[in-house]
Write a protein that holds these residues in place. Structure first.
Motif, PDB file in Angstrom:
ATOM      1  N   ALA A  21       1.179  -1.087   0.056  1.00 14.40           N
ATOM      2  CA  ALA A  21      -0.258  -0.369   0.220  1.00 14.40           C
ATOM      3  C   ALA A  21       1.148   1.481   0.021  1.00 14.40           C
ATOM      4  O   ALA A  21       0.456   2.252  -0.168  1.00 14.40           O
ATOM      5  N   THR A  22       1.888   1.215   0.655  1.00 20.37           N
ATOM      6  CA  THR A  22       3.144   1.842   0.131  1.00 20.37           C
ATOM      7  C   THR A  22       3.024   3.371   1.868  1.00 20.37           C
ATOM      8  O   THR A  22       3.459   2.910   2.305  1.00 20.37           O
ATOM      9  N   LEU A  23       2.751   4.493   1.162  1.00 18.88           N
ATOM     10  CA  LEU A  23       3.176   5.014   2.366  1.00 18.88           C
ATOM     11  C   LEU A  23       1.952   5.524   3.320  1.00 18.88           C
ATOM     12  O   LEU A  23       0.768   6.145   1.957  1.00 18.88           O
ATOM     13  N   PRO A  24       2.175   6.364   4.107  1.00 19.75           N
ATOM     14  CA  PRO A  24       0.470   6.790   4.464  1.00 19.75           C
ATOM     15  C   PRO A  24      -0.045   8.801   4.085  1.00 19.75           C
ATOM     16  O   PRO A  24       1.184   8.866   3.454  1.00 19.75           O
ATOM     17  N   LEU A  25      -1.200   8.963   3.980  1.00 20.32           N
ATOM     18  CA  LEU A  25      -1.528   9.693   3.745  1.00 20.32           C
ATOM     19  C   LEU A  25      -1.574  11.313   4.669  1.00 20.32           C
ATOM     20  O   LEU A  25      -1.372  10.431   5.788  1.00 20.32           O
ATOM     21  N   PRO A  26      -1.304  12.291   4.240  1.00 22.16           N
ATOM     22  CA  PRO A  26      -0.552  12.971   5.595  1.00 22.16           C
ATOM     23  C   PRO A  26      -1.706  13.078   6.247  1.00 22.16           C
ATOM     24  O   PRO A  26      -2.729  12.831   5.906  1.00 22.16           O
ATOM     25  N   GLY A  27      -1.754  13.378   7.366  1.00 20.55           N
ATOM     26  CA  GLY A  27      -2.525  12.560   8.826  1.00 20.55           C
ATOM     27  C   GLY A  27      -3.221  12.092   9.256  1.00 20.55           C
ATOM     28  O   GLY A  27      -3.065  11.757  10.400  1.00 20.55           O
ATOM     29  N   VAL A  28      -2.015  11.128   8.659  1.00 21.47           N
ATOM     30  CA  VAL A  28      -1.907   9.670   9.156  1.00 21.47           C
ATOM     31  C   VAL A  28      -0.309   9.013   9.511  1.00 21.47           C
ATOM     32  O   VAL A  28       0.491   9.116   9.335  1.00 21.47           O
ATOM     33  N   GLN A  29      -0.625   8.492  11.025  1.00 25.16           N
ATOM     34  CA  GLN A  29       0.824   8.288  11.701  1.00 25.16           C
ATOM     35  C   GLN A  29       0.546   6.789  12.052  1.00 25.16           C
ATOM     36  O   GLN A  29       0.492   6.434  12.960  1.00 25.16           O
ATOM     37  N   PRO A  30       1.198   6.238  11.143  1.00 25.90           N
ATOM     38  CA  PRO A  30       0.982   4.570  11.522  1.00 25.90           C
ATOM     39  C   PRO A  30       1.855   3.679  12.287  1.00 25.90           C
ATOM     40  O   PRO A  30       3.227   4.621  12.404  1.00 25.90           O
ATOM     41  N   VAL A  31       1.606   3.339  13.109  1.00 23.68           N
ATOM     42  CA  VAL A  31       3.052   2.504  13.819  1.00 23.68           C
ATOM     43  C   VAL A  31       2.811   0.688  14.071  1.00 23.68           C
ATOM     44  O   VAL A  31       1.763   0.151  13.732  1.00 23.68           O
ATOM     45  N   ILE A  32       4.250   0.494  13.686  1.00 24.13           N
ATOM     46  CA  ILE A  32       3.844  -1.283  13.778  1.00 24.13           C
ATOM     47  C   ILE A  32       4.323  -1.671  15.112  1.00 24.13           C
ATOM     48  O   ILE A  32       5.261  -1.344  15.801  1.00 24.13           O
ATOM     49  N   VAL A  33       3.642  -2.188  16.348  1.00 22.08           N
ATOM     50  CA  VAL A  33       3.687  -2.744  17.880  1.00 22.08           C
ATOM     51  C   VAL A  33       3.835  -4.328  17.746  1.00 22.08           C
ATOM     52  O   VAL A  33       3.273  -5.001  16.495  1.00 22.08           O
ATOM     53  N   ASP A  34       4.517  -4.708  18.312  1.00 18.42           N
ATOM     54  CA  ASP A  34       4.501  -6.709  18.731  1.00 18.42           C
ATOM     55  C   ASP A  34       2.959  -6.719  19.956  1.00 18.42           C
ATOM     56  O   ASP A  34       2.818  -5.693  19.762  1.00 18.42           O
ATOM     57  N   ASP A  35       3.454  -7.664  20.039  1.00 23.11           N
ATOM     58  CA  ASP A  35       2.497  -8.211  20.932  1.00 23.11           C
ATOM     59  C   ASP A  35       1.775  -7.591  21.919  1.00 23.11           C
ATOM     60  O   ASP A  35       0.933  -7.604  22.209  1.00 23.11           O
ATOM     61  N   LYS A  36       3.854  -7.195  22.432  1.00 25.79           N
ATOM     62  CA  LYS A  36       3.220  -6.855  24.394  1.00 25.79           C
ATOM     63  C   LYS A  36       2.680  -4.797  24.152  1.00 25.79           C
ATOM     64  O   LYS A  36       2.598  -4.264  24.507  1.00 25.79           O
ATOM     65  N   GLY A  37       2.614  -4.824  22.427  1.00 26.12           N
ATOM     66  CA  GLY A  37       2.848  -3.250  21.762  1.00 26.12           C
ATOM     67  C   GLY A  37       3.294  -2.133  21.836  1.00 26.12           C
ATOM     68  O   GLY A  37       3.465  -1.034  21.759  1.00 26.12           O
ATOM     69  N   ASN A  38       4.678  -2.774  22.034  1.00 21.31           N
ATOM     70  CA  ASN A  38       6.430  -2.264  22.184  1.00 21.31           C
ATOM     71  C   ASN A  38       6.595  -2.029  20.472  1.00 21.31           C
ATOM     72  O   ASN A  38       6.250  -2.575  19.500  1.00 21.31           O
ATOM     73  N   GLU A  39       6.788  -0.845  20.397  1.00 17.61           N
ATOM     74  CA  GLU A  39       6.804   0.383  18.585  1.00 17.61           C
ATOM     75  C   GLU A  39       7.833  -0.213  17.502  1.00 17.61           C
ATOM     76  O   GLU A  39       9.078  -0.412  18.419  1.00 17.61           O
ATOM     77  N   LEU A  40       7.900  -0.901  17.158  1.00 12.29           N
ATOM     78  CA  LEU A  40       8.496  -1.096  15.855  1.00 12.29           C
ATOM     79  C   LEU A  40       9.361  -0.098  15.230  1.00 12.29           C
ATOM     80  O   LEU A  40       8.894  -0.094  14.265  1.00 12.29           O
ATOM     81  N   ALA A  41      10.878   0.237  15.429  1.00 14.12           N
ATOM     82  CA  ALA A  41      11.350   1.329  14.870  1.00 14.12           C
ATOM     83  C   ALA A  41      11.785   0.474  13.256  1.00 14.12           C
ATOM     84  O   ALA A  41      11.831  -0.295  13.293  1.00 14.12           O
ATOM     85  N   GLY A  42      12.082   1.848  12.395  1.00 12.94           N
ATOM     86  CA  GLY A  42      12.830   1.380  11.715  1.00 12.94           C
ATOM     87  C   GLY A  42      12.373   0.214  10.199  1.00 12.94           C
ATOM     88  O   GLY A  42      10.906   0.183  10.391  1.00 12.94           O
ATOM     89  N   GLY A  43      13.030  -0.199   9.763  1.00 11.69           N
ATOM     90  CA  GLY A  43      12.302  -0.556   8.382  1.00 11.69           C
ATOM     91  C   GLY A  43      12.598  -2.629   9.041  1.00 11.69           C
ATOM     92  O   GLY A  43      12.777  -2.100   9.584  1.00 11.69           O
ATOM     93  N   ASP A  44      12.409  -3.191   7.908  1.00 14.08           N
ATOM     94  CA  ASP A  44      12.122  -4.855   7.857  1.00 14.08           C
ATOM     95  C   ASP A  44      11.444  -5.254   9.399  1.00 14.08           C
ATOM     96  O   ASP A  44      11.753  -5.283   9.582  1.00 14.08           O
ATOM     97  N   VAL A  45      10.553  -4.606   9.530  1.00 18.40           N
ATOM     98  CA  VAL A  45      10.138  -4.994  10.425  1.00 18.40           C
ATOM     99  C   VAL A  45       8.568  -5.619  10.211  1.00 18.40           C
ATOM    100  O   VAL A  45       7.881  -5.407   9.630  1.00 18.40           O
ATOM    101  N   SER A  46       7.788  -6.366  11.389  1.00 23.81           N
ATOM    102  CA  SER A  46       6.767  -6.436  10.899  1.00 23.81           C
ATOM    103  C   SER A  46       5.850  -6.954  12.191  1.00 23.81           C
ATOM    104  O   SER A  46       6.653  -7.479  13.120  1.00 23.81           O
TER     105      SER A  46
END
Ligand code: PRX
Length: 638
Positions: free
Chosen positions: A427-452
């Protein structure tokens, strides 16, 4: 109509995105200035995900239909608003200019008023994809009534649940619907749904198929008669109701991880700004273009990108009554050719089904008007992406892969056509106004690239879901309780080193079948209602056309005649309780379901078996480990 907020280059995207994060209130205030407000807002945003409470454009007064219709009348009264293509290509197509649509909406809004409907009342709309569906939705919005559109494929029982939950006092339906070769009895379904229903006082019936139907005295009236009556009593003019920016615009039911569908609530100001902004930017719409979104108005895609977004932007939008394969698999291409469509927005499931029909259907069809292609509703696989690119877009149309949800009201993550790069299956990049974050099962934010991990959003956008109708606690639990201070989407995703997002599918108990959201618990409840069933467990399995298919493991207490017959009976039950869209593709009868010692069904194992993956992992902690091999064997024999 000009769109000063339309992003024109990648640099501009970056600059807008940065501003939208650094100073969201100023950013959205500037965009909202481009709409017509009766009174401007006092404050742009107040929010607290913990409560949860989110408000946009606080104190602002408006009516969305004045933005969809009235404001276009000065310069674009004769511009086509809606092009309607019937199911049968030999039937006459219909079209409405902005002025004609305005008149129709005002007339029908007066019909609603004449039938006692006022601001805040809930109206259920159960209509086929005919222009009157758009007219009915806009007429509700005109007088401040809250529409709840239910997709024509839902059963009487599913319909009743939705009507009851919203406490609708009026229903708008038709005698029947055409869908491919089939005729569907809409009114019969409504009649069944309304047995014993106390809230509905009036049913307005549009004549579409002219099939004989039952009209109940004192309750059921014909659309055309009501138009004449309202004209005589009220006239043609209809002053729009003044709405607060946070007044409810509509309820749309969608599936969650429990059995009962959720009434997603969207409000007026934020929804309008968000759908229009995302429409104009994602598709890079320019005012002379023809936009064709193939989604039924019964789903959020239809609400936002067939109706409200395009009309607020003054666009020409196509409503198509039929299906992609009727009378043949060239139907979309006929429509593109006939109307010289610029933007085609459809679902991967449709692309895959047309792909399976072969390329001969393109012969003799001129697709050279196409500029932008869009995909929505489910992950698009690489093969379908390239087929779409090569055969439909002839490698010259950018494809926007748009990730969003009923709850987000509009597109959240997507490339902007021709402005930011596409990447197949991302889907590529967030639209302006959208601030996505990726978290692990415990809710820790996963920063940077190559994360899921799990996809969350950490800041509100104007179109965010405002409530679960009648159940704010469920609203909190569904979206804001899994991770603290984050909106949880229910989707898994990964992010590459360039910051591009790829959505990998739901991580909760929600299936995505042909782009339709269906809860496993809903299907299980329906299966369990069958007299011969003791228990069931439903999981998804990969399906070549539908994306995901429904696989049901069922424990029987008794069989009627034989296995095949019993499977058909169960399918019949599911059709009655939910609708044909939720019928399992595969039913496997089992003696037991794999369960943990605490009695929880181990869906992970069932999912593996349904995927034909023999590696079911460690089963030693199960209450009944022996059953796994037996189920595997049964699956092989299917
Ligand atoms: O799993 C995601 C999938 O569809 C879900 C939302 O479904 P619904 O509320 O019915 O809205 C569908 C139309 C927006 C999401 O949670 N989904 C939607 N778009 C994409 C997608 N999955 C992958 N890629 C997409 N572009």
């Amino acid at each position: 109509m000009a769109y000063p907020y339309q992003i024109k280059s990648e640099e501009q995207y970056k600059e807008h995105y940065k501003r939208s994060v650094e100073n969201p209130e100023a950013f959205w205030a500037e965009i909202a200035e481009n709409f017509s407000w009766r009174k401007k807002w006092n404050k742009v945003l107040e929010w607290d995900f913990r409560k949860p409470k989110i408000e946009w454009f606080i104190g602002g007064k408006l009516n969305i239909t004045e933005n969809c219709l009235d404001r276009h009348l000065t310069e674009n009264a004769n511009k086509t608003a809606i092009l309607w293509e019937p199911n049968n290509p030999h039937e006459k197509a219909r079209s409405f200019t902005y002025k004609e649509l305005f008149d129709e909406v005002c007339l029908f809004a007066n019909v609603l008023r004449n039938n006692g409907i006022k601001k805040g009342d809930r109206v259920c709309i159960y209509l086929p994809m005919v222009p009157e569906l758009s007219i009915a939705m806009l007429a509700c919005a005109r007088i401040g009534a809250i529409h709840s559109v239910v997709f024509g494929g839902f059963s009487a029982i599913a319909l009743r649940d939705r009507i009851d939950d919203a406490g609708c006092s009026l229903v708008i339906t038709s005698d029947g619907a055409y869908r491919g070769e089939k005729q569907i009895s809409m009114k019969d379904t409504i009649d069944d749904a309304l047995l014993g229903c106390e809230s509905v006082k009036r049913v307005i019936v549009l004549s579409r198929t002219n099939k004989p139907i039952s009209m109940i005295g004192g309750r059921d009236v014909w659309w055309d008669d009501e138009i004449k009556a309202a004209q005589n009593i009220i006239g043609d003019k209809c002053e729009a109701e003044e709405m607060d920016a946070e007044d409810m615009l509509f309820i749309l039911y969608t599936s969650g991880s429990t059995g009962k569908p959720k009434g997603v609530v969207h409000t007026t100001g934020g929804y309008m700004v968000w759908t229009t902004y995302t429409f104009v930017n994602t598709f890079q719409y320019s005012p002379d273009q023809i936009h064709f979104c193939t989604a039924d108005l019964g789903w959020i895609t239809g609400h936002s990108y067939t109706l409200y977004g395009p009309l607020c932007a003054g666009a020409t939008t196509i409503m198509f009554e039929g299906i992609p394969t009727y009378p043949d698999a060239g139907r979309f291409w006929d429509i593109v050719d006939k109307y010289k469509v610029d933007i085609l927005y459809t679902a991967p499931t449709a692309i895959r089904s047309l792909m399976a029909s072969g390329v001969s259907w393109f012969e003799g069809k001129d697709l050279s008007s196409l500029k932008v292609l869009g995909s929505v509703g489910e992950p698009i696989n690489e093969e379908a992406w390239h087929w779409y690119d090569e055969n439909v877009g002839k490698k010259k149309c950018p494809i926007v892969d748009t990730w969003w949800q009923t709850e987000t009201a509009g597109i959240m993550i997507s490339n902007l056509a021709g402005v930011t790069p596409s990447k197949p299956t991302f889907a590529t990049l967030p639209l302006p106004g959208v601030q996505p974050v990726i978290v692990d099962d415990k809710g820790n934010e996963l920063a940077g690239g190559d994360v899921s991990g799990n996809l969350c959003i950490k800041f509100p956008w104007p179109g965010i879901v405002r409530d679960n109708y009648g159940n704010t606690e469920r609203y909190r639990q569904s979206y804001f309780s899994t991770y603290e201070n984050l909106y949880f989407s229910g989707d898994g995703c990964l992010r590459d080193n360039d910051g591009n997002y790829r959505i990998t599918g739901r991580v909760d108990d929600v299936l995505n079948v042909s782009g339709h959201r269906i809860g496993t618990a809903e299907v299980e409840n329906a299966i369990n209602m069958h007299t011969g069933v003791v228990e069931s467990a439903v999981v998804a399995f990969p399906h070549a056309i539908k994306g995901e298919g429904i696989y049901a493991y069922v424990i029987l207490k008794g069989m009627h005649i034989d296995e095949d017959h019993t499977k058909k009976d169960i399918n019949e039950t599911v059709s009655r309780i939910i609708g044909a869209i939720a019928k399992p593709d595969k039913i496997q009868f089992v003696k037991e379901l794999p369960k943990t010692r605490s009695g929880k069904i181990m869906r992970r194992i069932l999912r593996k078996i349904a995927e034909k993956n023999d590696d079911t992992g460690d089963t030693s902690t199960l209450l009944n480990p022996g059953i796994v091999d037996e189920i595997k064997q049964g699956a092989r024999n299917m």
